[in-house]
Design a protein around this motif. Structure first.
Motif, short mmCIF file in Angstrom:
data_model
loop_
_atom_site.label_atom_id
_atom_site.label_comp_id
_atom_site.label_asym_id
_atom_site.label_seq_id
_atom_site.Cartn_x
_atom_site.Cartn_y
_atom_site.Cartn_z
N LEU A 33 0.84 -1.21 0.00
CA LEU A 33 0.00 0.00 0.00
C LEU A 33 0.87 1.26 0.00
CD1 LEU A 33 -2.90 1.02 -0.04
CD2 LEU A 33 -2.98 0.81 2.46
N GLN A 34 2.03 1.16 0.64
CA GLN A 34 2.98 2.29 0.59
C GLN A 34 3.35 2.56 -0.88
OE1 GLN A 34 6.33 2.37 3.32
NE2 GLN A 34 7.66 3.30 1.79
N VAL A 35 3.63 1.50 -1.63
CA VAL A 35 4.02 1.68 -3.04
C VAL A 35 2.84 2.21 -3.86
CG1 VAL A 35 4.83 0.48 -5.12
CG2 VAL A 35 5.80 -0.10 -2.90
N MET A 36 1.64 1.63 -3.64
CA MET A 36 0.48 2.04 -4.45
C MET A 36 0.10 3.50 -4.19
SD MET A 36 -1.96 -1.24 -4.78
CE MET A 36 -1.51 -2.31 -3.50
N THR A 37 0.51 4.04 -3.05
CA THR A 37 0.22 5.45 -2.77
C THR A 37 1.48 6.31 -3.02
OG1 THR A 37 0.76 5.15 -0.42
CG2 THR A 37 -1.57 4.94 -1.05
N ASN A 38 2.44 5.73 -3.72
CA ASN A 38 3.72 6.40 -4.02
C ASN A 38 4.36 7.02 -2.77
OD1 ASN A 38 5.73 6.83 -5.93
ND2 ASN A 38 4.97 8.87 -6.50
N GLY A 39 4.31 6.27 -1.68
CA GLY A 39 4.97 6.71 -0.45
C GLY A 39 4.16 7.64 0.41
N SER B 116 -3.66 8.29 -10.35
CA SER B 116 -4.32 9.47 -9.79
C SER B 116 -3.63 9.99 -8.52
CB SER B 116 -5.79 9.16 -9.48
OG SER B 116 -5.86 8.14 -8.52
N LEU B 117 -2.68 9.21 -8.00
CA LEU B 117 -1.98 9.69 -6.80
C LEU B 117 -0.59 10.23 -7.12
CD1 LEU B 117 -2.90 6.88 -4.22
CD2 LEU B 117 -3.99 9.10 -4.54
N MET B 118 -0.25 10.27 -8.41
CA MET B 118 1.11 10.67 -8.78
C MET B 118 1.31 12.18 -8.74
SD MET B 118 2.70 7.87 -9.49
CE MET B 118 3.99 8.19 -10.66
N GLU B 119 0.22 12.93 -8.92
CA GLU B 119 0.28 14.41 -8.88
C GLU B 119 1.45 14.95 -9.70
OE1 GLU B 119 0.62 14.60 -4.67
OE2 GLU B 119 -1.55 14.80 -4.37
N GLY B 120 1.62 14.38 -10.91
CA GLY B 120 2.68 14.87 -11.79
C GLY B 120 4.08 14.44 -11.39
N LYS B 121 4.20 13.69 -10.29
CA LYS B 121 5.54 13.27 -9.85
C LYS B 121 5.88 11.92 -10.46
CE LYS B 121 5.05 15.40 -5.32
NZ LYS B 121 4.16 14.98 -4.27
N ASP B 122 7.17 11.56 -10.42
CA ASP B 122 7.59 10.23 -10.89
C ASP B 122 7.32 9.19 -9.82
OD1 ASP B 122 8.52 11.00 -13.33
OD2 ASP B 122 10.57 11.37 -12.62
N SER B 123 7.25 7.94 -10.26
CA SER B 123 7.12 6.87 -9.27
C SER B 123 8.42 6.77 -8.48
CB SER B 123 6.85 5.53 -9.97
OG SER B 123 7.00 4.49 -9.04
N GLU C 122 9.35 -0.93 -11.34
CA GLU C 122 8.17 -1.78 -11.60
C GLU C 122 8.40 -3.19 -11.08
OE1 GLU C 122 6.31 -2.09 -15.31
OE2 GLU C 122 5.47 -0.08 -15.09
N PHE C 123 7.43 -3.74 -10.40
CA PHE C 123 7.55 -5.14 -9.96
C PHE C 123 6.19 -5.75 -9.72
CE2 PHE C 123 7.79 -2.42 -6.18
CZ PHE C 123 6.95 -3.04 -5.27
N LEU D 103 15.18 -2.19 -1.93
CA LEU D 103 15.68 -2.83 -3.16
C LEU D 103 14.84 -2.44 -4.38
CD1 LEU D 103 16.17 -6.41 -1.67
CD2 LEU D 103 17.97 -4.76 -2.24
N PHE D 104 13.64 -1.91 -4.12
CA PHE D 104 12.72 -1.58 -5.22
C PHE D 104 12.55 -0.07 -5.38
CE2 PHE D 104 12.01 -5.86 -3.95
CZ PHE D 104 11.75 -6.53 -5.14
N GLU D 105 13.33 0.71 -4.62
CA GLU D 105 13.23 2.16 -4.76
C GLU D 105 14.08 2.62 -5.92
OE1 GLU D 105 14.40 3.60 -0.92
OE2 GLU D 105 12.46 3.04 -0.03
N LYS D 106 13.56 3.63 -6.66
CA LYS D 106 14.36 4.19 -7.76
C LYS D 106 15.40 5.12 -7.17
CE LYS D 106 11.07 4.57 -11.56
NZ LYS D 106 10.14 5.57 -12.14
N SER D 107 16.58 5.12 -7.75
CA SER D 107 17.55 6.13 -7.29
C SER D 107 17.29 7.35 -8.15
CB SER D 107 18.97 5.63 -7.46
OG SER D 107 19.09 4.90 -8.66
N LEU D 108 16.58 8.34 -7.57
CA LEU D 108 16.14 9.51 -8.37
C LEU D 108 17.26 10.56 -8.49
CD1 LEU D 108 12.51 9.90 -6.99
CD2 LEU D 108 13.19 8.93 -9.17
#
Ligand SMILES: C=C1C[C@]23C[C@@]1(O)CC[C@H]2[C@@]12CC[C@H](O)[C@@](C)(C(=O)O1)[C@H]2[C@@H]3C(=O)O
Ligand SMILES: O=C(O)CCC(=O)C(=O)O
Ligand SMILES: [Fe+2]
Length: 331
Positions: free
Chosen positions: A250-256, A293-300, A304-305, A326-331
């Motif tokens: 749920l943390q991932v689905m809400t983009n943190g 709809s929860l991205m608000e223009g931001k990147d994930s 993807e997994f 291990l699944f976080e993007k290095s932004l």
């Protein structure tokens, strides 16, 4: 001949200096499911704590008591009988060993898949007389708690203004939903004082990998959650209510936006604790990704997994590890 002596509790993990942690027990959000404004409170609770208590639920007391008494019956049988339902690999009876990677705790448990009949073959020999009793008790309880989880997830979606509101709940309702059910028994540990270890770990700190976890316990406390400010607080037990954890998915689905809550259980020196937890997970093939709809223009924030990939990786980790890193993007 092997002589079994008192378990060496000095081999078990303890919590040091926990007396320094303040207990803001009154701060834990309480959600009254019968109140119409609960959806916004749920969103706030998930953002601030990743955890809340639920009252006025409609899980029948009869289902709860039946499962309670079946669980007590099971855990009261002899160790040699219980071991016949083990090992937990991952499903089955487990004693002190949690997972496959070296974690231990002052706990015994039964871990079951909610959509597999094979579980019960292991238990048939132990529950001997009538394995149907525990099977029926688990099925009734899980169906009812799953229904409540879906109501909560739909209120959550409404609170987040997501349409359709079944985006989360449909994953639990899917017949391939990979959900798990767990009964934990924490025997009292009277030797705690003797070893000057007031805070023996029953279940070490961790987050739950799934979407949502719904916990109920008897009236013995021990559960603690970690606040954003880094303090652990004790959750007063309440056998008539449920406690809800935000899981990693749920943390991932809400983009943190929601954080999966770190929690742990400390052992009591006098009373035994019995807890039952439903871990609502998606089908194995489901992509776990932030809802557009929860991205608000931001990147994930995440790569993807699928749930299968996450679970495979999670089951290689130790309890206290940060599995999402291990699944976080290095932004
Ligand atoms: C040490 C472990 C036990 C666990 C699998 C893992 O490798 C890491 C996650 C652990 C956890 C925590 C929440 C649930 O109790 C559980 C069933 C789950 O899905 O992830 C347990 C796993 C377990 O006990 O097998
Ligand atoms: O037994 C409890 O109260 C909590 C246990 C837990 O967090 C778990 O099984 O994942
Ligand atoms: Fe947990």
């Amino acid at each position: 001949m092997v002589v079994l002596t008192k378990p060496a509790i000095n081999h078990f993990p303890i919590v040091k200096n926990s007396f320094k942690s303040p207990s803001y027990i009154n701060d834990i959000p309480v959600i009254d499911l019968s109140k119409p404004n609960s959806k916004n409170l749920i969103v706030n609770a998930c953002e601030e704590f990743g955890f809340f208590k639920v009252i006025n639920h409609d899980v029948p007391m009869e289902f709860i008591s039946k499962l309670d008494s079946e669980a007590v019956k099971f855990f009261s049988s002899s160790l040699s009988e219980k071991l016949k339902a083990g090992p937990a690999d991952p499903f089955g009876y487990g004693n002190k060993k949690i997972g496959q990677n070296g974690d231990i705790g002052w706990v015994e448990y039964i871990l079951l898949s909610t959509n597999s009949e094979f579980n019960y073959q292991k238990f048939a020999s132990v529950l001997g007389v009538n394995p149907e009793n525990i099977r029926a008790a688990v099925n009734d309880y899980v169906s009812s708690v799953k229904k409540m989880s879906c109501e909560i997830l739909e209120m959550l979606a409404e609170g987040l203004k997501i349409h359709p509101t079944n985006v989360f709940s449909k994953l639990l309702m899917d017949e391939k939903s990979d959900s798990v059910f767990r009964l934990n028994h924490y025997p009292p540990c009277p030797d705690i004082q003797e070893f000057n270890a007031q805070n023996l770990i029953g279940f070490g700190e961790h987050t739950d990998p799934q979407i949502i976890s719904i916990l109920r316990s008897n009236n013995t406390s021990g559960l603690q959650i970690l606040l954003k400010n880094g303090h652990w607080i004790s959750v007063p037990s309440d056998q008539n209510s449920f406690f809800v954890n935000v899981g990693d998915s749920l943390q991932v689905m809400t983009n943190g936006r929601f954080k999966s809550v770190k929690h742990r259980v400390l052992t009591n020196s006098v009373k035994s604790r019995l807890s039952m937890i439903y871990f609502g997970g998606p089908p194995l093939s489901e992509k776990i990704a932030p809802l557009p709809s929860l991205m608000e223009g931001k990147d994930s924030l995440y790569k993807e997994f699928t749930w299968f990939e996450y679970k495979k990786s999670a089951y290689k980790t130790r309890l206290a590890d940060n599995r999402l890193v291990l699944f976080e993007k290095s932004l």
